[in-house]
Design a protein around this motif. Structure first.
Motif, PDB file in Angstrom:
ATOM      1  N   ASP A 190       0.798  -1.223   0.000  1.00  0.00           N
ATOM      2  CA  ASP A 190       0.000   0.000   0.000  1.00  0.00           C
ATOM      3  C   ASP A 190       0.834   1.278   0.000  1.00  0.00           C
ATOM      4  OD1 ASP A 190      -2.552  -1.211   0.058  1.00  0.00           O
ATOM      5  OD2 ASP A 190      -2.316  -1.619   2.193  1.00  0.00           O
ATOM      6  N   ASN A 191       2.132   1.168   0.301  1.00  0.00           N
ATOM      7  CA  ASN A 191       2.985   2.355   0.429  1.00  0.00           C
ATOM      8  C   ASN A 191       4.250   2.130  -0.385  1.00  0.00           C
ATOM      9  OD1 ASN A 191       1.542   3.914   2.787  1.00  0.00           O
ATOM     10  ND2 ASN A 191       1.608   1.774   3.391  1.00  0.00           N
ATOM     11  N   VAL A 192       4.329   2.801  -1.524  1.00  0.00           N
ATOM     12  CA  VAL A 192       5.360   2.509  -2.506  1.00  0.00           C
ATOM     13  C   VAL A 192       5.859   3.807  -3.139  1.00  0.00           C
ATOM     14  CG1 VAL A 192       5.877   1.278  -4.653  1.00  0.00           C
ATOM     15  CG2 VAL A 192       4.207   0.326  -3.051  1.00  0.00           C
ATOM     16  N   ILE A 248      14.121  12.886 -14.069  1.00  0.00           N
ATOM     17  CA  ILE A 248      13.890  12.032 -12.903  1.00  0.00           C
ATOM     18  C   ILE A 248      12.554  12.426 -12.298  1.00  0.00           C
ATOM     19  CG2 ILE A 248      14.682  11.357 -10.599  1.00  0.00           C
ATOM     20  CD1 ILE A 248      17.514  11.804 -11.476  1.00  0.00           C
ATOM     21  N   GLY A 249      11.692  11.436 -12.127  1.00  0.00           N
ATOM     22  CA  GLY A 249      10.385  11.688 -11.541  1.00  0.00           C
ATOM     23  C   GLY A 249       9.990  10.548 -10.639  1.00  0.00           C
ATOM     24  N   ALA A 250       9.056  10.819  -9.747  1.00  0.00           N
ATOM     25  CA  ALA A 250       8.623   9.796  -8.796  1.00  0.00           C
ATOM     26  C   ALA A 250       7.111   9.736  -8.735  1.00  0.00           C
ATOM     27  CB  ALA A 250       9.190  10.069  -7.407  1.00  0.00           C
ATOM     28  N   GLY A 251       6.609   8.515  -8.684  1.00  0.00           N
ATOM     29  CA  GLY A 251       5.217   8.275  -8.360  1.00  0.00           C
ATOM     30  C   GLY A 251       5.145   7.732  -6.945  1.00  0.00           C
ATOM     31  N   VAL A 252       4.156   8.167  -6.200  1.00  0.00           N
ATOM     32  CA  VAL A 252       4.056   7.802  -4.785  1.00  0.00           C
ATOM     33  C   VAL A 252       2.654   7.268  -4.494  1.00  0.00           C
ATOM     34  CG1 VAL A 252       4.248   8.614  -2.405  1.00  0.00           C
ATOM     35  CG2 VAL A 252       5.736   9.584  -4.172  1.00  0.00           C
ATOM     36  N   LEU A 253       2.610   6.081  -3.928  1.00  0.00           N
ATOM     37  CA  LEU A 253       1.363   5.452  -3.486  1.00  0.00           C
ATOM     38  C   LEU A 253       1.418   5.352  -1.971  1.00  0.00           C
ATOM     39  CD1 LEU A 253      -1.150   3.782  -4.856  1.00  0.00           C
ATOM     40  CD2 LEU A 253       0.136   1.800  -4.033  1.00  0.00           C
ATOM     41  N   LEU A 254       0.482   5.986  -1.285  1.00  0.00           N
ATOM     42  CA  LEU A 254       0.414   5.933   0.173  1.00  0.00           C
ATOM     43  C   LEU A 254      -0.976   5.485   0.597  1.00  0.00           C
ATOM     44  CD1 LEU A 254       2.326   9.166   1.301  1.00  0.00           C
ATOM     45  CD2 LEU A 254       3.191   6.834   1.102  1.00  0.00           C
ATOM     46  N   GLU A 255      -1.014   4.488   1.474  1.00  0.00           N
ATOM     47  CA  GLU A 255      -2.270   3.906   1.946  1.00  0.00           C
ATOM     48  C   GLU A 255      -3.168   3.538   0.772  1.00  0.00           C
ATOM     49  OE1 GLU A 255      -3.972   6.435   4.917  1.00  0.00           O
ATOM     50  OE2 GLU A 255      -2.353   6.062   6.330  1.00  0.00           O
TER      51      GLU A 255
END
Length: 299
Positions: A126-128, A137-144
């Protein structure tokens, strides 16, 4: 043959646009690639391609910055980009008008993170954090279990990092920041610093020691701020597989036992390459439509 439920997905990049059809269970049926030319020339091709395939919904991962808050007038628009004709272009509305199907919309890296969470190296988590290291450079964020938005979307590729004292290059490839991660560690930064593209520097240990130091510094910040259960690294630069053990070792050293969890103790399974064979963006886009990815992940 694909199932009756046919979904569409788009990876909208700065140089190319990848279209695909697929099914909710992650089967990619067809794929097409167009160069990212001006909206008036490429949008009709996209609309015609999907209309010919009778998709039921569409998911879009767009290059940023882009509007991801449905409550704001900027939602679905490409924002401050140098791409000719794309600044403030309402991409989401153009696709809705052209296709008349439900459209899910997010950033390209958030969509790639979603693809990894549903089908790849972060399945069941769930948290990635998904970080792509390439031209930018980019980031994807998955929280809960939710892709992160706020006033905009995470721009974790532009966090400031301390320069290494042994860095022979005192410039940056970012026009906004002197010491951000993208400016110091992207593919173009590597090429300008060392005079050759990354693929021709494989045997140069000093290149990858420096690159690993900058990436590990960034990851230590993500660990502290997001507390992810796993960090996934993708993009062209990360095809240099010798980077992974270097980054893992340096991340542990930078954390210096302050964060002491089973995940960090198992660092080789904490900082990992992608698990979708390069398809995480398209797979995430297929899921981004009205299909519930939380339901998919439960199965």
């Amino acid at each position: 043959m694909c199932a009756e439920t046919l979904l569409g997905g788009i990876e909208f990049g700065g140089t190319k646009i990848v279209l695909a059809t697929g099914t909710p269970d992650g089967k990619i049926c067809e794929r097409e690639i167009f160069p990212t030319t001006a909206p008036e020339s490429v949008l009709p091709k996209i609309v015609d391609w999907f209309k010919a395939r009778s998709i039921q919904a569409l998911g879009v991962g767009a290059f940023g910055p882009t509007g991801v808050n449905p409550d704001l007038p900027s939602y679905g628009k490409i924002l401050s980009t140098p791409k000719q004709g794309w600044r403030n272009f309402n991409l989401l509305q153009a696709l809705k008008d052209g296709l008349n199907v439900p459209v899910g919309y997010d950033t390209d890296v958030n969509v790639a993170c979603l693809g990894e969470a549903v089908f790849g190296a972060a399945r069941g988590l769930d948290n990635v954090v998904y970080l792509t290291v390439g031209t930018g450079i980019g980031a994807g964020v998955l929280l809960e279990g939710k892709l992160q938005h706020g006033m905009l979307h995470p721009e974790a590729g532009h966090i400031l990092v301390e320069r290494e004292v042994n860095d022979p290059w005192q410039q940056t490839k970012c026009p906004y920041h002197q010491n951000c991660l993208e400016g110091l560690a992207s593919g173009p930064a590597i090429q300008e610093r060392w005079g050759l593209p990354a693929v021709e520097l494989t045997e140069k240990d000093e290149v990858w020691e420096l690159e690993a130091a900058y990436l590990a510094k960034a990851l230590s910040t993500y660990v502290m701020c997001y507390s992810p259960q796993r960090i996934i690294l993708g993009g062209g630069v990360m095809e240099q597989k010798q980077l992974f053990p270097l980054i893992q070792q340096k991340l542990v050293a930078y954390l210096n036992d302050y964060i002491n969890t089973p995940e960090i103790e198992d660092i080789q399974n904490y900082v990992v390459p992608g698990g979708c064979e390069g398809n995480q963006g398209i797979l995430g886009a297929l899921v981004l439509g009205p299909v519930s990815y939380t339901h998919l992940r439960a199965h």
